[in-house]
Scaffold this active site. Structure first.
Site, PDB file in Angstrom:
ATOM      1  N   ASP A   9       0.853  -1.191   0.000  1.00  0.00           N
ATOM      2  CA  ASP A   9       0.000   0.000   0.000  1.00  0.00           C
ATOM      3  C   ASP A   9       0.890   1.243   0.000  1.00  0.00           C
ATOM      4  O   ASP A   9       1.693   1.430   0.920  1.00  0.00           O
ATOM      5  CB  ASP A   9      -0.860  -0.063   1.268  1.00  0.00           C
ATOM      6  N   ASN A  23      -7.628  12.375 -10.527  1.00  0.00           N
ATOM      7  CA  ASN A  23      -8.416  12.739 -11.716  1.00  0.00           C
ATOM      8  C   ASN A  23      -8.337  14.248 -11.894  1.00  0.00           C
ATOM      9  O   ASN A  23      -7.822  14.954 -11.028  1.00  0.00           O
ATOM     10  CB  ASN A  23      -9.862  12.233 -11.610  1.00  0.00           C
ATOM     11  N   GLY A  31      -9.917   4.020  -5.485  1.00  0.00           N
ATOM     12  CA  GLY A  31      -8.580   3.463  -5.696  1.00  0.00           C
ATOM     13  C   GLY A  31      -7.521   4.080  -4.805  1.00  0.00           C
ATOM     14  O   GLY A  31      -7.770   4.397  -3.641  1.00  0.00           O
ATOM     15  N   VAL A  32      -6.346   4.279  -5.375  1.00  0.00           N
ATOM     16  CA  VAL A  32      -5.221   4.808  -4.603  1.00  0.00           C
ATOM     17  C   VAL A  32      -5.510   6.261  -4.172  1.00  0.00           C
ATOM     18  O   VAL A  32      -5.115   6.692  -3.083  1.00  0.00           O
ATOM     19  CB  VAL A  32      -3.899   4.652  -5.396  1.00  0.00           C
ATOM     20  N   ASP A  33      -6.228   6.997  -4.992  1.00  0.00           N
ATOM     21  CA  ASP A  33      -6.609   8.381  -4.684  1.00  0.00           C
ATOM     22  C   ASP A  33      -7.440   8.419  -3.396  1.00  0.00           C
ATOM     23  O   ASP A  33      -7.155   9.207  -2.465  1.00  0.00           O
ATOM     24  CB  ASP A  33      -7.430   8.920  -5.877  1.00  0.00           C
ATOM     25  N   ILE A 123      -8.991   1.743 -12.175  1.00  0.00           N
ATOM     26  CA  ILE A 123     -10.281   2.215 -12.682  1.00  0.00           C
ATOM     27  C   ILE A 123     -10.166   2.706 -14.132  1.00  0.00           C
ATOM     28  O   ILE A 123     -11.125   2.596 -14.910  1.00  0.00           O
ATOM     29  CB  ILE A 123     -10.809   3.333 -11.733  1.00  0.00           C
ATOM     30  N   TYR A 124      -9.001   3.203 -14.537  1.00  0.00           N
ATOM     31  CA  TYR A 124      -8.821   3.738 -15.900  1.00  0.00           C
ATOM     32  C   TYR A 124      -8.428   2.664 -16.939  1.00  0.00           C
ATOM     33  O   TYR A 124      -8.265   2.967 -18.127  1.00  0.00           O
ATOM     34  CB  TYR A 124      -7.805   4.889 -15.900  1.00  0.00           C
TER      35      TYR A 124
HETATM   36  N1  AR6 Z   1      -1.339   1.647  -2.950  1.00  0.00           N
HETATM   37  C1  AR6 Z   1      -0.737   1.387  -4.127  1.00  0.00           C
HETATM   38  N2  AR6 Z   1      -1.423   1.111  -5.249  1.00  0.00           N
HETATM   39  C2  AR6 Z   1      -2.776   1.077  -5.157  1.00  0.00           C
HETATM   40  C3  AR6 Z   1      -3.485   1.339  -3.972  1.00  0.00           C
HETATM   41  C4  AR6 Z   1      -2.705   1.630  -2.819  1.00  0.00           C
HETATM   42  N3  AR6 Z   1      -3.264   1.912  -1.647  1.00  0.00           N
HETATM   43  N4  AR6 Z   1      -4.818   1.232  -4.236  1.00  0.00           N
HETATM   44  C5  AR6 Z   1      -4.944   0.896  -5.540  1.00  0.00           C
HETATM   45  N5  AR6 Z   1      -3.711   0.792  -6.092  1.00  0.00           N
HETATM   46  P1  AR6 Z   1      -6.575   3.394  -9.506  1.00  0.00           P
HETATM   47  P2  AR6 Z   1      -6.396   4.829 -12.071  1.00  0.00           P
HETATM   48  C6  AR6 Z   1      -3.317   0.473  -7.468  1.00  0.00           C
HETATM   49  O1  AR6 Z   1      -7.895   2.821  -9.849  1.00  0.00           O
HETATM   50  O2  AR6 Z   1      -6.578   3.566 -12.825  1.00  0.00           O
HETATM   51  C7  AR6 Z   1      -9.715   7.231  -8.850  1.00  0.00           C
HETATM   52  O3  AR6 Z   1     -11.098   7.251  -8.578  1.00  0.00           O
HETATM   53  C8  AR6 Z   1      -4.301  -0.309  -8.315  1.00  0.00           C
HETATM   54  O4  AR6 Z   1      -4.172  -1.705  -8.086  1.00  0.00           O
HETATM   55  O5  AR6 Z   1      -6.363   3.889  -8.129  1.00  0.00           O
HETATM   56  O6  AR6 Z   1      -5.319   5.779 -12.486  1.00  0.00           O
HETATM   57  C9  AR6 Z   1      -9.188   8.593  -9.291  1.00  0.00           C
HETATM   58  O7  AR6 Z   1      -9.850   9.661  -8.615  1.00  0.00           O
HETATM   59  C10 AR6 Z   1      -3.842   0.072  -9.709  1.00  0.00           C
HETATM   60  O8  AR6 Z   1      -2.780  -0.772 -10.135  1.00  0.00           O
HETATM   61  O9  AR6 Z   1      -6.192   4.635 -10.489  1.00  0.00           O
HETATM   62  C11 AR6 Z   1      -9.499   8.598 -10.752  1.00  0.00           C
HETATM   63  O10 AR6 Z   1     -10.844   8.967 -11.000  1.00  0.00           O
HETATM   64  C12 AR6 Z   1      -3.279   1.476  -9.543  1.00  0.00           C
HETATM   65  O11 AR6 Z   1      -3.149   1.692  -8.140  1.00  0.00           O
HETATM   66  C13 AR6 Z   1      -9.302   7.143 -11.149  1.00  0.00           C
HETATM   67  O12 AR6 Z   1      -9.487   6.383  -9.957  1.00  0.00           O
HETATM   68  C14 AR6 Z   1      -4.145   2.573 -10.121  1.00  0.00           C
HETATM   69  O13 AR6 Z   1      -5.497   2.270  -9.862  1.00  0.00           O
HETATM   70  C15 AR6 Z   1      -7.895   6.895 -11.635  1.00  0.00           C
HETATM   71  O14 AR6 Z   1      -7.794   5.588 -12.115  1.00  0.00           O
END
Ligand code: AR6
Length: 175
Positions: A9, A23, A31-33, A123-124
């Site tokens: 994490d 975003n 997600g990570v955000d 998510i993207y």
């Molecule tokens: N630590 C590290 N990596 C993570 C964590 C964490 N705590 N949580 C998820 N991931 P995503 P995107 C990974 O969906 O695709 C949000 O709503 C996850 O497994 O977080 O760029 C934003 O506001 C994946 O490999 O971001 C945007 O609207 C990676 O982080 C949208 O999602 C990215 O997944 C951005 O989508």
């Protein structure tokens, strides 16, 4: 400069900066955000709102920097990855820009360690292997990379971790 690969994490990482896959609104999301804002507290959102009021959010491929609030990192660099749309909407170039602009912002702030998640691979829906190739190539191509002590790739899911292990081992025998 050393490349490190961690499964876990990103909100637990101690580094000068962790990168957020944000975003364009900079107002948080899932997600990570979501994890970064939840654990980092309201100081991060307050700075994001101030940036939004000043420049109207953050365009895809660009990056902005804020405090890391309650997180162990010193700063959060928020970058906006492209939504995967089949590959004909400049997704590759925009993802590469996310890494290069985040590195530039960190370099401009004299930061030495930076941790990246797999931007756009959640998510993207950016294809994970292609995204990892772009991330590793961007780091190698960044002109001031030697100024950094450590670049950390933090993989949350097993699939990304295995992909990064496969792709990064030739670059870095310590992995
Ligand atoms: N630590 C590290 N990596 C993570 C964590 C964490 N705590 N949580 C998820 N991931 P995503 P995107 C990974 O969906 O695709 C949000 O709503 C996850 O497994 O977080 O760029 C934003 O506001 C994946 O490999 O971001 C945007 O609207 C990676 O982080 C949208 O999602 C990215 O997944 C951005 O989508």
């Amino acid at each position: 400069m050393k490349i490190e690969l961690i499964k876990g994490d990103i909100t637990s990482i101690t580094a000068d900066a962790i990168v957020n896959a944000a975003n364009t609104s900079l107002l948080g999301g899932g997600g990570v955000d979501g994890a970064i804002h939840k654990k980092g507290g309201k100081a991060i959102l307050e700075e994001c709102i101030a940036i939004r009021n000043r420049q109207g959010g953050c365009a895809t491929g660009q990056a902005v920097i804020t405090t890391a609030g309650l997180l162990p990192a010193k700063f959060v660099i928020h970058t906006v990855g492209p939504v995967w749309n089949g590959g004909h909407k400049k997704e590759n170039e925009l993802l590469r820009s996310c890494y290069l602009n985040s590195l530039k912002l960190a370099y401009d702030h004299q930061l030495k360690t930076i941790a990246f998640p797999g931007i756009s691979t959640g998510i993207y829906h950016f294809p994970k292997e292609k995204a990892a190739e772009i991330a590793l190539q961007a780091v190698q191509d960044f002109e001031n990379i030697a100024a950094f002590d450590k670049i950390i790739f933090v993989c949350f899911d097993d699939e990304n971790y295995e992909i990064y292990q496969k792709l990064s081992s030739p670059l870095n025998p310590v992995l």
